[in-house]
Design a protein around this motif. Structure first.
Motif, PDB file in Angstrom:
ATOM      1  N   ASN A  38       0.761  -1.236   0.000  1.00  0.00           N
ATOM      2  CA  ASN A  38       0.000   0.000   0.000  1.00  0.00           C
ATOM      3  C   ASN A  38       0.797   1.294   0.000  1.00  0.00           C
ATOM      4  O   ASN A  38       0.338   2.283  -0.560  1.00  0.00           O
ATOM      5  N   HIS A  42      -0.651   4.084  -2.411  1.00  0.00           N
ATOM      6  CA  HIS A  42      -1.660   4.903  -1.745  1.00  0.00           C
ATOM      7  C   HIS A  42      -1.083   5.873  -0.727  1.00  0.00           C
ATOM      8  O   HIS A  42      -1.827   6.583  -0.078  1.00  0.00           O
ATOM      9  N   VAL A  44       0.226   5.368   2.280  1.00  0.00           N
ATOM     10  CA  VAL A  44      -0.407   5.050   3.554  1.00  0.00           C
ATOM     11  C   VAL A  44       0.463   5.520   4.721  1.00  0.00           C
ATOM     12  O   VAL A  44       1.684   5.403   4.690  1.00  0.00           O
ATOM     13  N   TYR A 281     -15.902   9.056   2.981  1.00  0.00           N
ATOM     14  CA  TYR A 281     -14.882   8.389   3.795  1.00  0.00           C
ATOM     15  C   TYR A 281     -15.554   7.423   4.757  1.00  0.00           C
ATOM     16  O   TYR A 281     -16.494   7.790   5.472  1.00  0.00           O
ATOM     17  N   SER A 283     -14.986   5.240   8.020  1.00  0.00           N
ATOM     18  CA  SER A 283     -14.079   5.196   9.173  1.00  0.00           C
ATOM     19  C   SER A 283     -14.330   3.937   9.990  1.00  0.00           C
ATOM     20  O   SER A 283     -15.393   3.786  10.596  1.00  0.00           O
ATOM     21  N   PRO A 296      -6.416  -0.321   7.483  1.00  0.00           N
ATOM     22  CA  PRO A 296      -6.310   1.112   7.783  1.00  0.00           C
ATOM     23  C   PRO A 296      -7.344   1.528   8.821  1.00  0.00           C
ATOM     24  O   PRO A 296      -8.228   0.739   9.177  1.00  0.00           O
ATOM     25  N   TYR A 299     -10.991   4.387   4.972  1.00  0.00           N
ATOM     26  CA  TYR A 299     -10.552   4.551   3.582  1.00  0.00           C
ATOM     27  C   TYR A 299     -11.520   5.455   2.832  1.00  0.00           C
ATOM     28  O   TYR A 299     -12.698   5.569   3.181  1.00  0.00           O
ATOM     29  N   ILE A 349      -8.892  -2.433  -1.880  1.00  0.00           N
ATOM     30  CA  ILE A 349      -8.114  -2.033  -0.720  1.00  0.00           C
ATOM     31  C   ILE A 349      -7.639  -3.302  -0.017  1.00  0.00           C
ATOM     32  O   ILE A 349      -8.135  -4.403  -0.274  1.00  0.00           O
ATOM     33  N   VAL A 369     -13.154   1.053  -3.935  1.00  0.00           N
ATOM     34  CA  VAL A 369     -12.901   2.486  -4.080  1.00  0.00           C
ATOM     35  C   VAL A 369     -13.247   2.916  -5.500  1.00  0.00           C
ATOM     36  O   VAL A 369     -12.817   2.279  -6.469  1.00  0.00           O
TER      37      VAL A 369
END
Length: 376
Positions: A38, A42, A44, A281, A283, A296, A299, A349, A369
């Motif tokens: 990632n 991305h 990250v 988003y 969470s 994560p 995302y 993801i 995504v």
């Protein structure tokens, strides 16, 4: 909402791991796998990992792991379950390891399994051979050789052994899971104690405990039902109004409309309300899942919204079918609806999390995504 998201993640319930277990070697390895997947693509952030685990060691992940990872949809790690037996067996020349693979998913193809053993540096640089065996009978009466590696006293870091063959046996028949053993020999064939060459066992630091990592490839595609985004009924009677419009010269009509709609006011309206990507988003922290999802924290999923009105300009990324459908809708709105604003390109993801048994799992999820939107 939590149940729906868990379903998307392929989970039947919310995992509740026993995080009082302090084995951190497997999570650190999985962290590096997640990093390699990632961080470049991305960007990250890993501040959470740096707080949770020591992050000053070199990367666990080598070319072989990156190769296996590219073909894997799921990666699982398992820690050694046997308690420290150093005090009970000071003169033992083999070390026994045991792993519980009961939580391996059904239906996925096991592509590779690696045993990871950490070696500390020792002051004398002699040559040694490490051999890993599968226990095929109880009481160590029969061993099957799995992999061999030559090491030097000055070597340090993680050693990797291929134990795919035995793990396939364990998955198909759990009664074959009697554990692994490894043995160290000098160049003249003399057996020596594993700890004397720096091999770390249960008495060593938690960041250097032996573990195995298994790579899986999904054999089936799981499709979720699609729910309608609009309950508005459309008249599907294609005969209604067809006589009135069947000889309409579309070419001249659309040219005149496009010419008249090129005003500044219309252009601004199209730009403001046209189909495009919007911020969204998700969470995991807001869902209260930070105790089992390592990364994560959330995302950017995005979503598509906006009008697919006539005329469909180039920036609206419309399909040929959508263009024709828009023309027909403009001529006779009751015949067909306008095209819909929908994702034209999606990307996946990766999620790193604990299961109920505190195994660390890295799983890829496709089509999570929105990368671009268009009229369909």
């Amino acid at each position: 909402m939590q149940r729906e998201i868990l379903s998307v993640l392929g989970l039947t319930h919310r995992p509740r791991p026993h995080l009082q277990e302090k084995h951190t070697s497997a999570p650190m390895f999985m962290m590096d796998l997640y990093n390699s997947m990632n961080v470049k693509e991305h960007n990250v952030e890993f501040s959470f990992f740096k707080q949770l685990f020591m992050d000053d060691e070199p990367s666990f992940v080598g070319p072989q792991e990156n190769y296996l990872l590219a073909d894997a949809d799921l990666v699982m790690s398992f820690v050694n379950l046997l308690e420290n037996d150093t005090e009970l067996c000071q003169q033992c020349y083999t070390k026994e390891l045991r792993f519980d693979l009961a939580d391996i998913p059904v239906g996925d193809q096991l592509t590779a399994v690696e045993l990871k053993i950490y070696k500390d540096q020792i002051p004398y640089n002699e040559t040694y051979q490490i051999t890993v065996f599968q226990e095929t009978q109880e009481h160590n009466s029969k061993l099957l050789k799995l992999d061999t590696q030559i090491i030097y006293g000055s070597d340090f870091g993680w050693l990797t052994f291929d134990v795919t063959a035995t793990s396939n046996d364990w998955v198909l028949n759990s009664q074959y899971n009697l554990g692994l053993q490894f043995m160290v020999e000098t160049t003249d064939g003399k057996r020596i104690q594993p700890q004397s060459v720096g091999l770390v066992d249960r008495s060593g630091s938690q960041e250097k405990q032996p573990f195995i990592v298994a790579f899986f490839r999904s054999e089936t595609v799981h499709l979720r039902s699609v729910r309608s985004t609009s309950g508005k009924p459309w008249n599907q009677d294609k005969t209604k109004g067809s006589k009135e419009h069947e000889d309409l010269p579309l070419g001249n009509f659309t040219e005149g409309f496009m010419s008249s709609s090129s005003s500044t006011h219309s252009s601004k309206r199209f730009l403001k309300h046209a189909c495009k990507k919007h911020e969204l988003y998700v969470s995991f922290r807001d869902l209260g899942w930070q105790d089992w999802i390592i990364a994560p924290e959330g995302y950017a999923a995005y979503y598509c919204d906006g009008e697919c009105a006539f005329p469909l300009n180039a920036y609206m990324n419309a399909t040929n079918h959508a263009i024709v459908q828009t023309l027909v809708h403009f001529i006779n709105p009751e015949t067909v609806p306008k095209p819909c604003c929908a994702p034209t390109e999606l990307q996946g993801i990766s999620v790193l999390y604990f299961d109920d048994s505190s195994n660390v799992i890295l799983k890829k999820y496709k089509n999570m995504v929105v990368r671009s939107c268009g009229c369909h």
